[in-house]
Design an enzyme around this catalytic site. Structure first.
Site, mmCIF file in Angstrom:
data_model
loop_
_atom_site.group_PDB
_atom_site.id
_atom_site.type_symbol
_atom_site.label_atom_id
_atom_site.label_comp_id
_atom_site.label_asym_id
_atom_site.label_seq_id
_atom_site.Cartn_x
_atom_site.Cartn_y
_atom_site.Cartn_z
ATOM 1 N N TYR A 135 -18.278 -74.603 1.332
ATOM 2 C CA TYR A 135 -18.483 -75.439 2.509
ATOM 3 C C TYR A 135 -18.050 -76.888 2.317
ATOM 4 O O TYR A 135 -18.043 -77.659 3.272
ATOM 5 C CB TYR A 135 -19.958 -75.398 2.918
ATOM 6 C CG TYR A 135 -20.298 -74.181 3.753
ATOM 7 C CD1 TYR A 135 -20.414 -72.932 3.149
ATOM 8 C CD2 TYR A 135 -20.499 -74.271 5.121
ATOM 9 C CE1 TYR A 135 -20.720 -71.810 3.903
ATOM 10 C CE2 TYR A 135 -20.804 -73.164 5.873
ATOM 11 C CZ TYR A 135 -20.915 -71.928 5.269
ATOM 12 O OH TYR A 135 -21.216 -70.820 6.029
ATOM 13 N N LYS A 187 -23.058 -63.792 -7.514
ATOM 14 C CA LYS A 187 -22.004 -62.836 -7.868
ATOM 15 C C LYS A 187 -21.483 -63.262 -9.240
ATOM 16 O O LYS A 187 -20.279 -63.494 -9.425
ATOM 17 C CB LYS A 187 -20.907 -62.862 -6.786
ATOM 18 C CG LYS A 187 -19.887 -61.755 -6.873
ATOM 19 C CD LYS A 187 -20.401 -60.389 -6.483
ATOM 20 C CE LYS A 187 -19.309 -59.347 -6.716
ATOM 21 N NZ LYS A 187 -19.781 -57.967 -6.450
ATOM 22 N N ASP A 220 -23.812 -58.144 -3.157
ATOM 23 C CA ASP A 220 -23.520 -56.873 -2.478
ATOM 24 C C ASP A 220 -24.740 -55.937 -2.543
ATOM 25 O O ASP A 220 -25.137 -55.339 -1.549
ATOM 26 C CB ASP A 220 -22.254 -56.206 -3.044
ATOM 27 C CG ASP A 220 -22.181 -56.206 -4.562
ATOM 28 O OD1 ASP A 220 -23.068 -56.796 -5.221
ATOM 29 O OD2 ASP A 220 -21.240 -55.595 -5.107
ATOM 30 N N ASP A 244 -25.319 -67.886 4.038
ATOM 31 C CA ASP A 244 -24.879 -67.769 5.435
ATOM 32 C C ASP A 244 -24.801 -66.298 5.825
ATOM 33 O O ASP A 244 -25.320 -65.883 6.865
ATOM 34 C CB ASP A 244 -23.508 -68.436 5.589
ATOM 35 C CG ASP A 244 -22.968 -68.289 6.995
ATOM 36 O OD1 ASP A 244 -23.742 -68.488 7.949
ATOM 37 O OD2 ASP A 244 -21.778 -67.947 7.151
ATOM 38 N N ASP A 248 -27.673 -63.606 8.338
ATOM 39 C CA ASP A 248 -27.377 -62.869 9.577
ATOM 40 C C ASP A 248 -27.901 -61.439 9.441
ATOM 41 O O ASP A 248 -28.447 -60.868 10.388
ATOM 42 C CB ASP A 248 -25.870 -62.860 9.885
ATOM 43 C CG ASP A 248 -25.462 -64.013 10.806
ATOM 44 O OD1 ASP A 248 -26.127 -65.070 10.771
ATOM 45 O OD2 ASP A 248 -24.474 -63.861 11.562
HETATM 46 C C1 IPM Z 1 -25.094 -71.079 10.309
HETATM 47 C C2 IPM Z 1 -23.754 -71.105 10.965
HETATM 48 C C3 IPM Z 1 -22.940 -72.253 10.387
HETATM 49 C C4 IPM Z 1 -22.781 -72.006 8.892
HETATM 50 C C5 IPM Z 1 -21.564 -72.475 11.051
HETATM 51 C C6 IPM Z 1 -21.680 -72.632 12.552
HETATM 52 C C7 IPM Z 1 -20.832 -73.648 10.454
HETATM 53 O O1 IPM Z 1 -23.106 -69.885 10.826
HETATM 54 O O2 IPM Z 1 -25.838 -72.071 10.458
HETATM 55 O O3 IPM Z 1 -25.433 -70.091 9.660
HETATM 56 O O4 IPM Z 1 -21.858 -71.312 8.454
HETATM 57 O O5 IPM Z 1 -23.610 -72.524 8.150
HETATM 58 MN MN MN Z 2 -24.335 -68.370 9.847
#
Ligand code: IPM
Ligand code: MN
Length: 348
Positions: A135, A187, A220, A244, A248
């Site tokens: 990042y 990893k 993984d 990140d 999700d």
């Molecule tokens: C999150 C989002 C951000 C990230 C993006 C929008 C830059 O996906 O907050 O998880 O990758 O951190």
């Molecule tokens: Mn994200």
């Protein structure tokens, strides 16, 4: 008197943030918390109108507030990367919000796609490093657009950055007092420089926490176990990029993006709170998006400001609202955003 900056930004950001504010207001009244909000017109629309992303003058003002409450960043007419780097990542980096705290918790009344798993199995926190890794935006390309194009994107890890996030995660495992377990996700079998630093730092810092069981999982395999055995996890610490991705997945097992909240925390400075979800432009303005993540982020904000009682009241209100089984955890019918906000507010 807290000063809270509001950055609704793009898409569904403004509408979910409104519900977060609605609940914040009720909790603040109930617990005698005084605050003022300072709204900022930042986001894709402003960029398209004026070419400005996050002007220096705004950045300077944001350095003076007690907390930032953010909606969502991303606009269909703006090239990907401009708003993400220019707003969200800029704030995280400039304000040194090195902890990205992401609880993964299945509330009663919310359905998980995991068969046979319930609220007692899905309750952990991911501590995502928030200022380093891929990042940092270091890299470049040459011979762009030709068959010989070369591109690099550097992953940066520092001893200081690694140590402070690992230490934060150990402290959190102690504070949660759930299974007293911290799992590091990396990893190291492939990223033999960067994640070797993580491995050594984890072992060294870990010596100060003999009361915390120290586990390790490759990223993984971690994805597999989030699905197969989520009950194994208590606190997870990981790098920015992996954090990140796995959060999700965490949002899905806790029932949907609509319930997953996130705190970008600088324990010594200004923190920023937001739902994990994006701006979902196709749902914007329809009142369909679930505001629970934004409301929960408002609760995390109060907790971080030290208003633990009010934060707990919001958490309990969310629990009660979801337990009715009437709250859509992703998108619902038109108007459900407001109705959910009203319901949670009535239960604080
Ligand atoms: C999150 C989002 C951000 C990230 C993006 C929008 C830059 O996906 O907050 O998880 O990758 O951190
Ligand atoms: Mn994200």
């Amino acid at each position: 008197m807290y000063r809270i900056a509001l950055l609704p930004c793009d898409g569904i950001g403004p509408e979910v943030l409104n519900e977060g504010l609605k609940v914040l207001d009720v909790a603040a009244r109930k617990f005698g918390i005084k605050y003022e909000t300072i709204p900022y017109d930042i986001g894709g629309d402003r960029y398209l109108r004026t070419g400005e992303v996050l002007p220096d003058s705004v950045m300077e003002e944001l350095r003076q507030v007690d907390a930032i409450f953010l909606g969502a960043v991303g606009h269909p007419d703006v090239q990907p990367g401009i708003l993400e780097h220019g707003i969200l990542l800029k704030l995280r980096f400039e304000l040194d919000q090195y902890v990205n705290l992401r609880p993964v918790k299945l509330y009663p009344g919310v359905e998980t796609p995991l068969k046979d798993k319930g609220p007692k199995d899905i309750d952990f926190v991911v501590v995502r490093e928030n200022t380093e890794d891929m990042y940092v935006g270091i890299g470049g390309s040459m011979k762009k657009g030709t068959p010989d194009e070369v591109a690099t994107q550097l992953a940066v890890y520092t001893r200081k950055g690694t140590e402070r996030i690992i230490r934060y995660a150990f402290e959190l495992a102690r504070k949660r007092a759930k299974n007293n377990t911290l799992t590091m996700v990396d990893k190291a079998n492939v990223l033999t420089y960067g994640h070797d630093l993580w491995t050594r730092t984890f072992a060294e810092v870990g010596q100060e926490y003999p009361d915390i069981t120290q586990e390790h999982a490759f990223v993984d395999a971690c994805c597999m176990w989030f699905v197969k055995n989520p009950e194994w996890f208590d606190v997870v610490v990981t790098t920015n990029m992996f954090g990140d991705i796995i959060t999700d997945l965490g949002a899905m097992i806790q029932g949907g993006m609509g319930v997953a909240a996130s705190g970008n925390i600088n324990p010594e400075g200004i923190s920023m709170f937001e739902p994990i979800h994006g701006s979902a432009p196709k749902h914007a303005g329809l009142g369909k998006a679930c505001p629970i993540a934004a409301i929960s982020a408002a609760g995390m904000m109060l907790d971080t400001l030290g208003e633990t009682e009010a934060a707990l009241a919001i958490e309990t209100a969310i629990e009660k609202a979801l337990a009715t089984g009437t709250v859509p955890a992703t998108t619902g019918p038109e108007g459900s955003t407001q109705r959910t906000g009203d319901l949670v507010a009535s239960l604080v």
